[in-house]
Design an enzyme around this catalytic site. Structure first.
Site, short mmCIF file in Angstrom:
data_model
loop_
_atom_site.label_atom_id
_atom_site.label_comp_id
_atom_site.label_asym_id
_atom_site.label_seq_id
_atom_site.Cartn_x
_atom_site.Cartn_y
_atom_site.Cartn_z
CG HIS A 110 -11.20 -26.10 -29.09
ND1 HIS A 110 -9.91 -25.74 -29.43
CD2 HIS A 110 -11.11 -27.29 -28.46
CE1 HIS A 110 -9.08 -26.68 -29.03
NE2 HIS A 110 -9.78 -27.64 -28.44
CD GLU B 87 -11.98 -20.05 -30.68
OE1 GLU B 87 -11.15 -19.27 -30.20
OE2 GLU B 87 -12.05 -21.25 -30.31
CB SER C 272 -4.63 -16.41 -29.77
OG SER C 272 -4.12 -16.56 -31.07
CB CYS D 279 -6.24 -23.95 -31.36
SG CYS D 279 -7.76 -24.78 -31.90
CB CYS E 206 -10.69 -22.38 -33.37
SG CYS E 206 -11.26 -23.55 -32.11
#
Length: 162
Positions: A65, A67, A90, A92, A95
Site C-alpha cells: 500500500h 503508506e 485515509s 487502512c 498502514c
C-alpha cells in the site's frame, strides 16, 4: 460505502506540500495501472524525505500500500517521532499500524469520504490527525472506484459477489 470524520486539526502550509507530493504519487500509480493512492513522509516544514504509492497491482505484493511503500522508501531512521506522514486517502488498518509502530506523531489525510480507514486507532494512540477533504483526492478515488470497482474491492478486502 462513504464515511466521514471531520477535520481534527488544520493542514499547515508545510503539510500541504507533503500532501501535494502524495497526490503526485497517486497519479503515478494510476498511470502505472495501479490503485491511485499516494503517500509522502517528511518534516513539518514540508521537506519531503520519502514518497510511495500503492504498488499492489504492479508488484503483486498485497502489503505494498502507499503508506507502507513510503515507509519502506524512508529506510532506517531514528527521527520518526518528528515526522509527518501524508496520504491521499485515509490509511487502512495495516498502514495505520505501520505508522503507529514507527511512532509518527502527525498524519495528514487527503480525504476519507470514499474510504474511512483506522483513524480511531490514531486517536487512541494520541496521533494528531488532519483530514483535508481535498476535492482532487475525492474525485480521483470516486472516478477510480466507479471505473474499477472489482480492483478497488480486492484492494480493501471485499470478497467477490456470488
Amino acid at each position: 460505502m462513504a464515511a466521514t470524520v471531520s477535520t481534527l486539526s488544520p493542514v499547515t502550509p508545510g503539510e500541504q506540500r507533503l500532501l501535494d507530493a502524495a497526490y503526485q504519487q497517486a497519479l503515478k500509480s494510476l498511470r502505472e495501472g495501479g490503485i491511485p493512492i499516494g503517500s509522502a513522509l517528511g518534516l513539518p516544514d514540508g521537506t519531503v524525505l520519502a514518497v510511495g504509492h500503492n504498488l499492489r497491482v504492479q508488484t503483486g505484493d498485497t502489503t505494498a500500500h502507499a503508506e507502507v511503500s513510503c515507509i519502506r522508501a524512508a529506510g532506517r531512521r531514528r527521527d520518526w517521532h518528528t515526522l509527518v506522514l501524508a496520504s491521499t486517502l485515509s490509511p487502512c488498518v495495516m498502514c495505520t499500524g505501520a505508522t503507529l509502530l514507527h511512532r509518527v506523531p502527525r498524519v495528514v489525510v487527503g480525504e476519507n469520504r470514499t474510504f474511512l480507514g483506522a483513524e480511531d486507532l490514531f486517536a487512541a494512540r494520541g496521533v494528531s490527525l488532519a483530514v483535508a477533504q481535498e476535492a482532487r483526492c475525492i474525485a480521483l478515488m470516486e472516478r477510480f472506484i466507479a471505473e474499477r470497482p472489482e480492483l478497488w474491492n480486492e484492494d480493501i478486502g471485499v470478497p467477490p459477489a456470488r
